[in-house]
Scaffold this motif. Structure first.
Motif, mmCIF file in Angstrom:
data_model
loop_
_atom_site.group_PDB
_atom_site.id
_atom_site.type_symbol
_atom_site.label_atom_id
_atom_site.label_comp_id
_atom_site.label_asym_id
_atom_site.label_seq_id
_atom_site.Cartn_x
_atom_site.Cartn_y
_atom_site.Cartn_z
ATOM 1 N N ASN A 284 29.756 73.972 67.408
ATOM 2 C CA ASN A 284 30.916 73.088 67.589
ATOM 3 C C ASN A 284 31.725 73.509 68.820
ATOM 4 N N LEU A 285 31.133 74.346 69.675
ATOM 5 C CA LEU A 285 31.885 74.863 70.831
ATOM 6 C C LEU A 285 32.251 73.737 71.800
ATOM 7 N N PRO A 286 33.403 73.850 72.451
ATOM 8 C CA PRO A 286 33.770 72.858 73.456
ATOM 9 C C PRO A 286 33.037 73.118 74.771
ATOM 10 N N VAL A 287 31.717 73.084 74.682
ATOM 11 C CA VAL A 287 30.837 73.390 75.814
ATOM 12 C C VAL A 287 29.826 72.252 75.912
ATOM 13 N N SER A 288 29.369 71.949 77.133
ATOM 14 C CA SER A 288 28.406 70.863 77.333
ATOM 15 C C SER A 288 27.188 71.027 76.426
#
Lengths: 76, 385
Positions: B297-301
């Protein structure tokens, strides 16, 4: 009463804070409040603009230290 | 565990995509001594015996690659010490440290790596599946190419769902459409309109600053703050949550993605994305479970590139914990994305949690580097590059 859900979008360039908020707003129930955490100065303007255009509701915006806390309620 | 070596530390990798495969190979090499001495065992469970190079689907959609060029046998990509089985997990029991597979086998583990990826869900938007073309599966990319070939002119609309795999895809497909119609000599008969969910034309500010004048130069219209709410496939109109609408003759959609069904069914996190520590890449509250790639769920592409850099951190840390009892690295959000700016030029975006990308003007060399990387991927996924 609906709980406030935190969306931690600090220190992200892609997908970025507004995109993160849209993701979780889609999954939230009507009446839920989401609190977006962002280190992007632009979020303080970007988020209210989108919220107004969509017909959701701004609950409040506050900057604590370097982090913007932007609360939005899903209205539809 | 049915196939375990008694006394060995059991590392189980669920998912055979980019992230899972690099973790498995990297671990097999870092821990070759421990594996030889039967102190460590590495297993992988995957849903398929094939490994697909997913970025190649964009080329399939424009007739530039054939689908069979995108596949290799998964077993051929793995170190021989890895116990690989085509038998997807259907049940996770974290408290028992075991999973159950489709065939009914139970696999116990000491360390679990979840890299199950994501899937497009166009059916989340009414009418989208019927009305739009996609390029996120082999079947849809072939169908999109056939539609493009038949297209003789009119309005092409590009829309973007949230979240989606490969954040660069919206601009890449737009530049490719321009070049494709130009090469067919019908660009003047085609109106291309790009729609984007936030209030600039790309989530990365520097990509937006670069792409907007490029769109102006090649005559691509754009509308921002456009989140697709509904597609009227019969009348060919796409409507937004924000209250606007666009007519189209051909609708190209980058659809919303979600985590895999098995993750959603276990309610590990909203949308099927597993809550994950930003730096250690462990599942929240589970020190022996690692999550990487699209699954987090990381705010990473959501890209193979992020999965690759995360896989290096995960494998190095699992190996160091086994060897010295402590992790040695943090994931710092690194992503490197090629950006195809049409059919003969490219640039790239490299960034991490704290440093935004500094975009360079596109050139032919970067395009040929990307074309080379399409082949080099098979070295990369073996954990050699």
């Amino acid at each position: 009463m609906s709980e406030t859900k935190i969306v931690d979008a600090c220190n992200t360039y892609c997908p970025g804070p507004l995109m993160e908020l849209i993701t979780y707003m889609r999954q939230a129930d009507v009446g839920d409040t989401l609190e977006l955490l962002s280190t992007d100065q632009g979020s303080a303007d970007d988020v209210p603009e989108w919220v107004e255009k969509c017909g959701h509701e701004m609950v409040g915006t506050e900057k604590i230290g370097e982090i913007w806390h932007i609360k939005v309620r899903k209205a539809k | 565990m049915k196939y375990s070596v008694v006394g060995a530390k059991r590392i189980l990798i669920v998912g055979g995509g980019t992230g899972g495969t690099i973790v498995a190979n990297n671990l097999a090499r870092r821990l070759h001594g421990e594996i030889r001495e039967h102190k460590v065992q590495i297993s992988m469970l995957s849903a398929s015996d094939q490994h697909m190079y997913q970025p190649g689907l964009l080329y399939v959609a424009f007739g530039q690659m054939m689908p069979d060029e995108l596949y290799r046998d998964q077993a051929s990509l793995l170190e021989p010490t890895i116990d690989f089985r085509v038998d997807p997990v259907v049940k996770f029991e974290l408290e028992k440290k075991q999973v159950t597979t489709k065939s009914g086998d139970v696999h116990e583990y000491d360390v679990l790596v979840i890299a199950t990826g994501s899937r497009m869900v166009p059916n989340e938007i009414p009418g989208l599946e019927e009305g739009a073309e996609f390029f996120y599966t082999e079947e849809s990319a072939i169908k999109m190419f056939k539609k493009l070939r038949e297209f003789e002119g009119g309005k092409v609309a590009i829309t973007v769902g949230v979240p989606h795999k490969c954040p660069i895809a919206p601009v890449e497909v737009t530049f490719s459409l321009h070049d494709y119609f130009k090469a067919r000599g019908i660009r003047d008969k085609v109106q291309i309109k790009y729609h984007y969910p936030i209030n600039r034309i790309h989530s990365i500010e520097n990509v937006a600053k670069w792409a907007q004048p490029e769109f102006d130069r090649i005559g691509v219209e754009y509308e921002t703050l456009f989140n697709v709410e509904e597609v009227d496939a019969e009348n060919k109109i796409v409507k937004s949550l924000e209250g606007t609408e666009s007519e189209y003759d051909l609708l190209i959609s980058i659809p919303e993605h979600r985590g895999m069904e098995v993750i959603e069914e276990h309610e590990f996190g909203p949308g099927g994305w597993i809550p994950t520590d930003r730096h250690q890449l462990t599942m929240e509250g589970q020190d022996n479970i690692y999550v990487l790639g699209d699954t987090t769920n990381l705010p990473v592409s959501k890209t193979g590139s992020a999965a690759h850099f995360q896989a290096e951190v995960v494998s190095e840390n699992i190996a160091s914990i086994i060897k010295i009892g402590a992790p040695v690295r943090d994931y710092k959000g690194k992503v490197y994305c090629f950006i195809e700016a049409g059919h003969d030029r490219a640039t790239y975006a490299m960034f991490d949690y704290l440093n935004p990308p500094d975009l360079k003007p596109p050139n032919k060399s970067m395009h040929w580097f990307k074309m080379s990387y399409n082949q080099m991927y098979w070295t990369s996924v073996r954990g050699l590059l």
